[in-house]
Design a protein around this motif. Structure first.
Motif, PDB file in Angstrom:
ATOM      1  N   ASP A  65       0.884  -1.160   0.000  1.00 60.23           N
ATOM      2  CA  ASP A  65       0.000   0.000   0.000  1.00 60.23           C
ATOM      3  C   ASP A  65       0.921   1.210   0.000  1.00 60.23           C
ATOM      4  O   ASP A  65       1.802   1.311   0.846  1.00 60.23           O
ATOM      5  N   TRP A  66       0.778   2.084  -0.999  1.00 60.01           N
ATOM      6  CA  TRP A  66       1.595   3.290  -1.009  1.00 60.01           C
ATOM      7  C   TRP A  66       0.693   4.515  -1.002  1.00 60.01           C
ATOM      8  O   TRP A  66      -0.438   4.468  -1.469  1.00 60.01           O
ATOM      9  N   ALA A  67       1.225   5.589  -0.424  1.00 59.34           N
ATOM     10  CA  ALA A  67       0.480   6.847  -0.371  1.00 59.34           C
ATOM     11  C   ALA A  67       1.443   8.009  -0.488  1.00 59.34           C
ATOM     12  O   ALA A  67       2.498   8.020   0.162  1.00 59.34           O
ATOM     13  N   LEU A  68       1.096   8.972  -1.321  1.00 63.97           N
ATOM     14  CA  LEU A  68       1.813  10.240  -1.385  1.00 63.97           C
ATOM     15  C   LEU A  68       1.225  11.112  -0.291  1.00 63.97           C
ATOM     16  O   LEU A  68       0.081  11.540  -0.371  1.00 63.97           O
ATOM     17  N   VAL A  69       2.000  11.315   0.756  1.00 65.18           N
ATOM     18  CA  VAL A  69       1.530  12.013   1.946  1.00 65.18           C
ATOM     19  C   VAL A  69       1.960  13.476   1.870  1.00 65.18           C
ATOM     20  O   VAL A  69       3.120  13.776   1.595  1.00 65.18           O
ATOM     21  N   ALA A  70       1.014  14.363   2.112  1.00 63.35           N
ATOM     22  CA  ALA A  70       1.281  15.797   2.002  1.00 63.35           C
ATOM     23  C   ALA A  70       0.734  16.524   3.222  1.00 63.35           C
ATOM     24  O   ALA A  70      -0.141  16.025   3.929  1.00 63.35           O
ATOM     25  N   GLU A  71       1.287  17.704   3.419  1.00 63.74           N
ATOM     26  CA  GLU A  71       0.778  18.629   4.428  1.00 63.74           C
ATOM     27  C   GLU A  71       0.952  20.015   3.832  1.00 63.74           C
ATOM     28  O   GLU A  71       2.015  20.330   3.310  1.00 63.74           O
ATOM     29  N   GLY A  72      -0.062  20.809   3.879  1.00 67.99           N
ATOM     30  CA  GLY A  72       0.022  22.113   3.221  1.00 67.99           C
ATOM     31  C   GLY A  72      -0.057  21.942   1.712  1.00 67.99           C
ATOM     32  O   GLY A  72      -0.804  21.108   1.214  1.00 67.99           O
ATOM     33  N   ASP A  73       0.771  22.707   0.991  1.00 71.63           N
ATOM     34  CA  ASP A  73       0.713  22.705  -0.470  1.00 71.63           C
ATOM     35  C   ASP A  73       1.619  21.692  -1.150  1.00 71.63           C
ATOM     36  O   ASP A  73       1.537  21.516  -2.353  1.00 71.63           O
ATOM     37  N   PRO A  95      -2.493  15.591  10.823  1.00 69.33           N
ATOM     38  CA  PRO A  95      -2.833  16.607   9.831  1.00 69.33           C
ATOM     39  C   PRO A  95      -2.396  16.249   8.408  1.00 69.33           C
ATOM     40  O   PRO A  95      -2.520  17.058   7.508  1.00 69.33           O
ATOM     41  N   TRP A  96      -1.886  15.033   8.211  1.00 68.43           N
ATOM     42  CA  TRP A  96      -1.463  14.613   6.880  1.00 68.43           C
ATOM     43  C   TRP A  96      -2.672  14.349   6.001  1.00 68.43           C
ATOM     44  O   TRP A  96      -3.742  14.026   6.491  1.00 68.43           O
TER      45      TRP A  96
END
Length: 106
Positions: A65-73, A95-96
């Motif tokens: 299972d993969w995920a592109l994890v972001a916070e903000g922009d 907050p991810w």
């Protein structure tokens, strides 16, 4: 004549594309099993290592299972979860947020 891609290569193509676009992104590797999921990553991969590392494990029969994890922009990291037995990984916690994802089950 074009080379036909395998199902594993097709699954990993979006992940490889992200790694090429964000050359400084890390792939954080998490392992799961019958006893649950490790809370901390076992290792951090450089962008150019991610697809190669994952391909070997998928060939060996692991789930991923993969995920592109972001916070903000901006994206922060790629969460790479591998397991053979047990449940899939838990959802990414606030907050991810997840900007892209995929799951391989052999």
């Amino acid at each position: 004549m074009t080379k036909e891609t395998s199902p594993i290569e097709q699954f990993l193509a979006p992940l490889a594309k992200i790694a090429r676009k964000h050359r400084d992104i890390e792939g954080l590797v998490f392992w799961g099993g019958p006893d649950g999921w490790d809370a901390s990553p076992s290792e951090a991969l450089e962008a150019e290592e991610i697809a190669f590392y994952a391909e070997g494990l998928l060939i060996d029969g692991f789930h991923m299972d993969w995920a592109l994890v972001a916070e903000g922009d901006a994206p922060d990291h790629l969460r790479l979860c591998f397991w053979q037995d047990g449940d899939p990984p838990p959802a990414v916690a606030l907050p991810w947020r997840v900007d892209a994802s995929g799951r391989w089950t052999p």
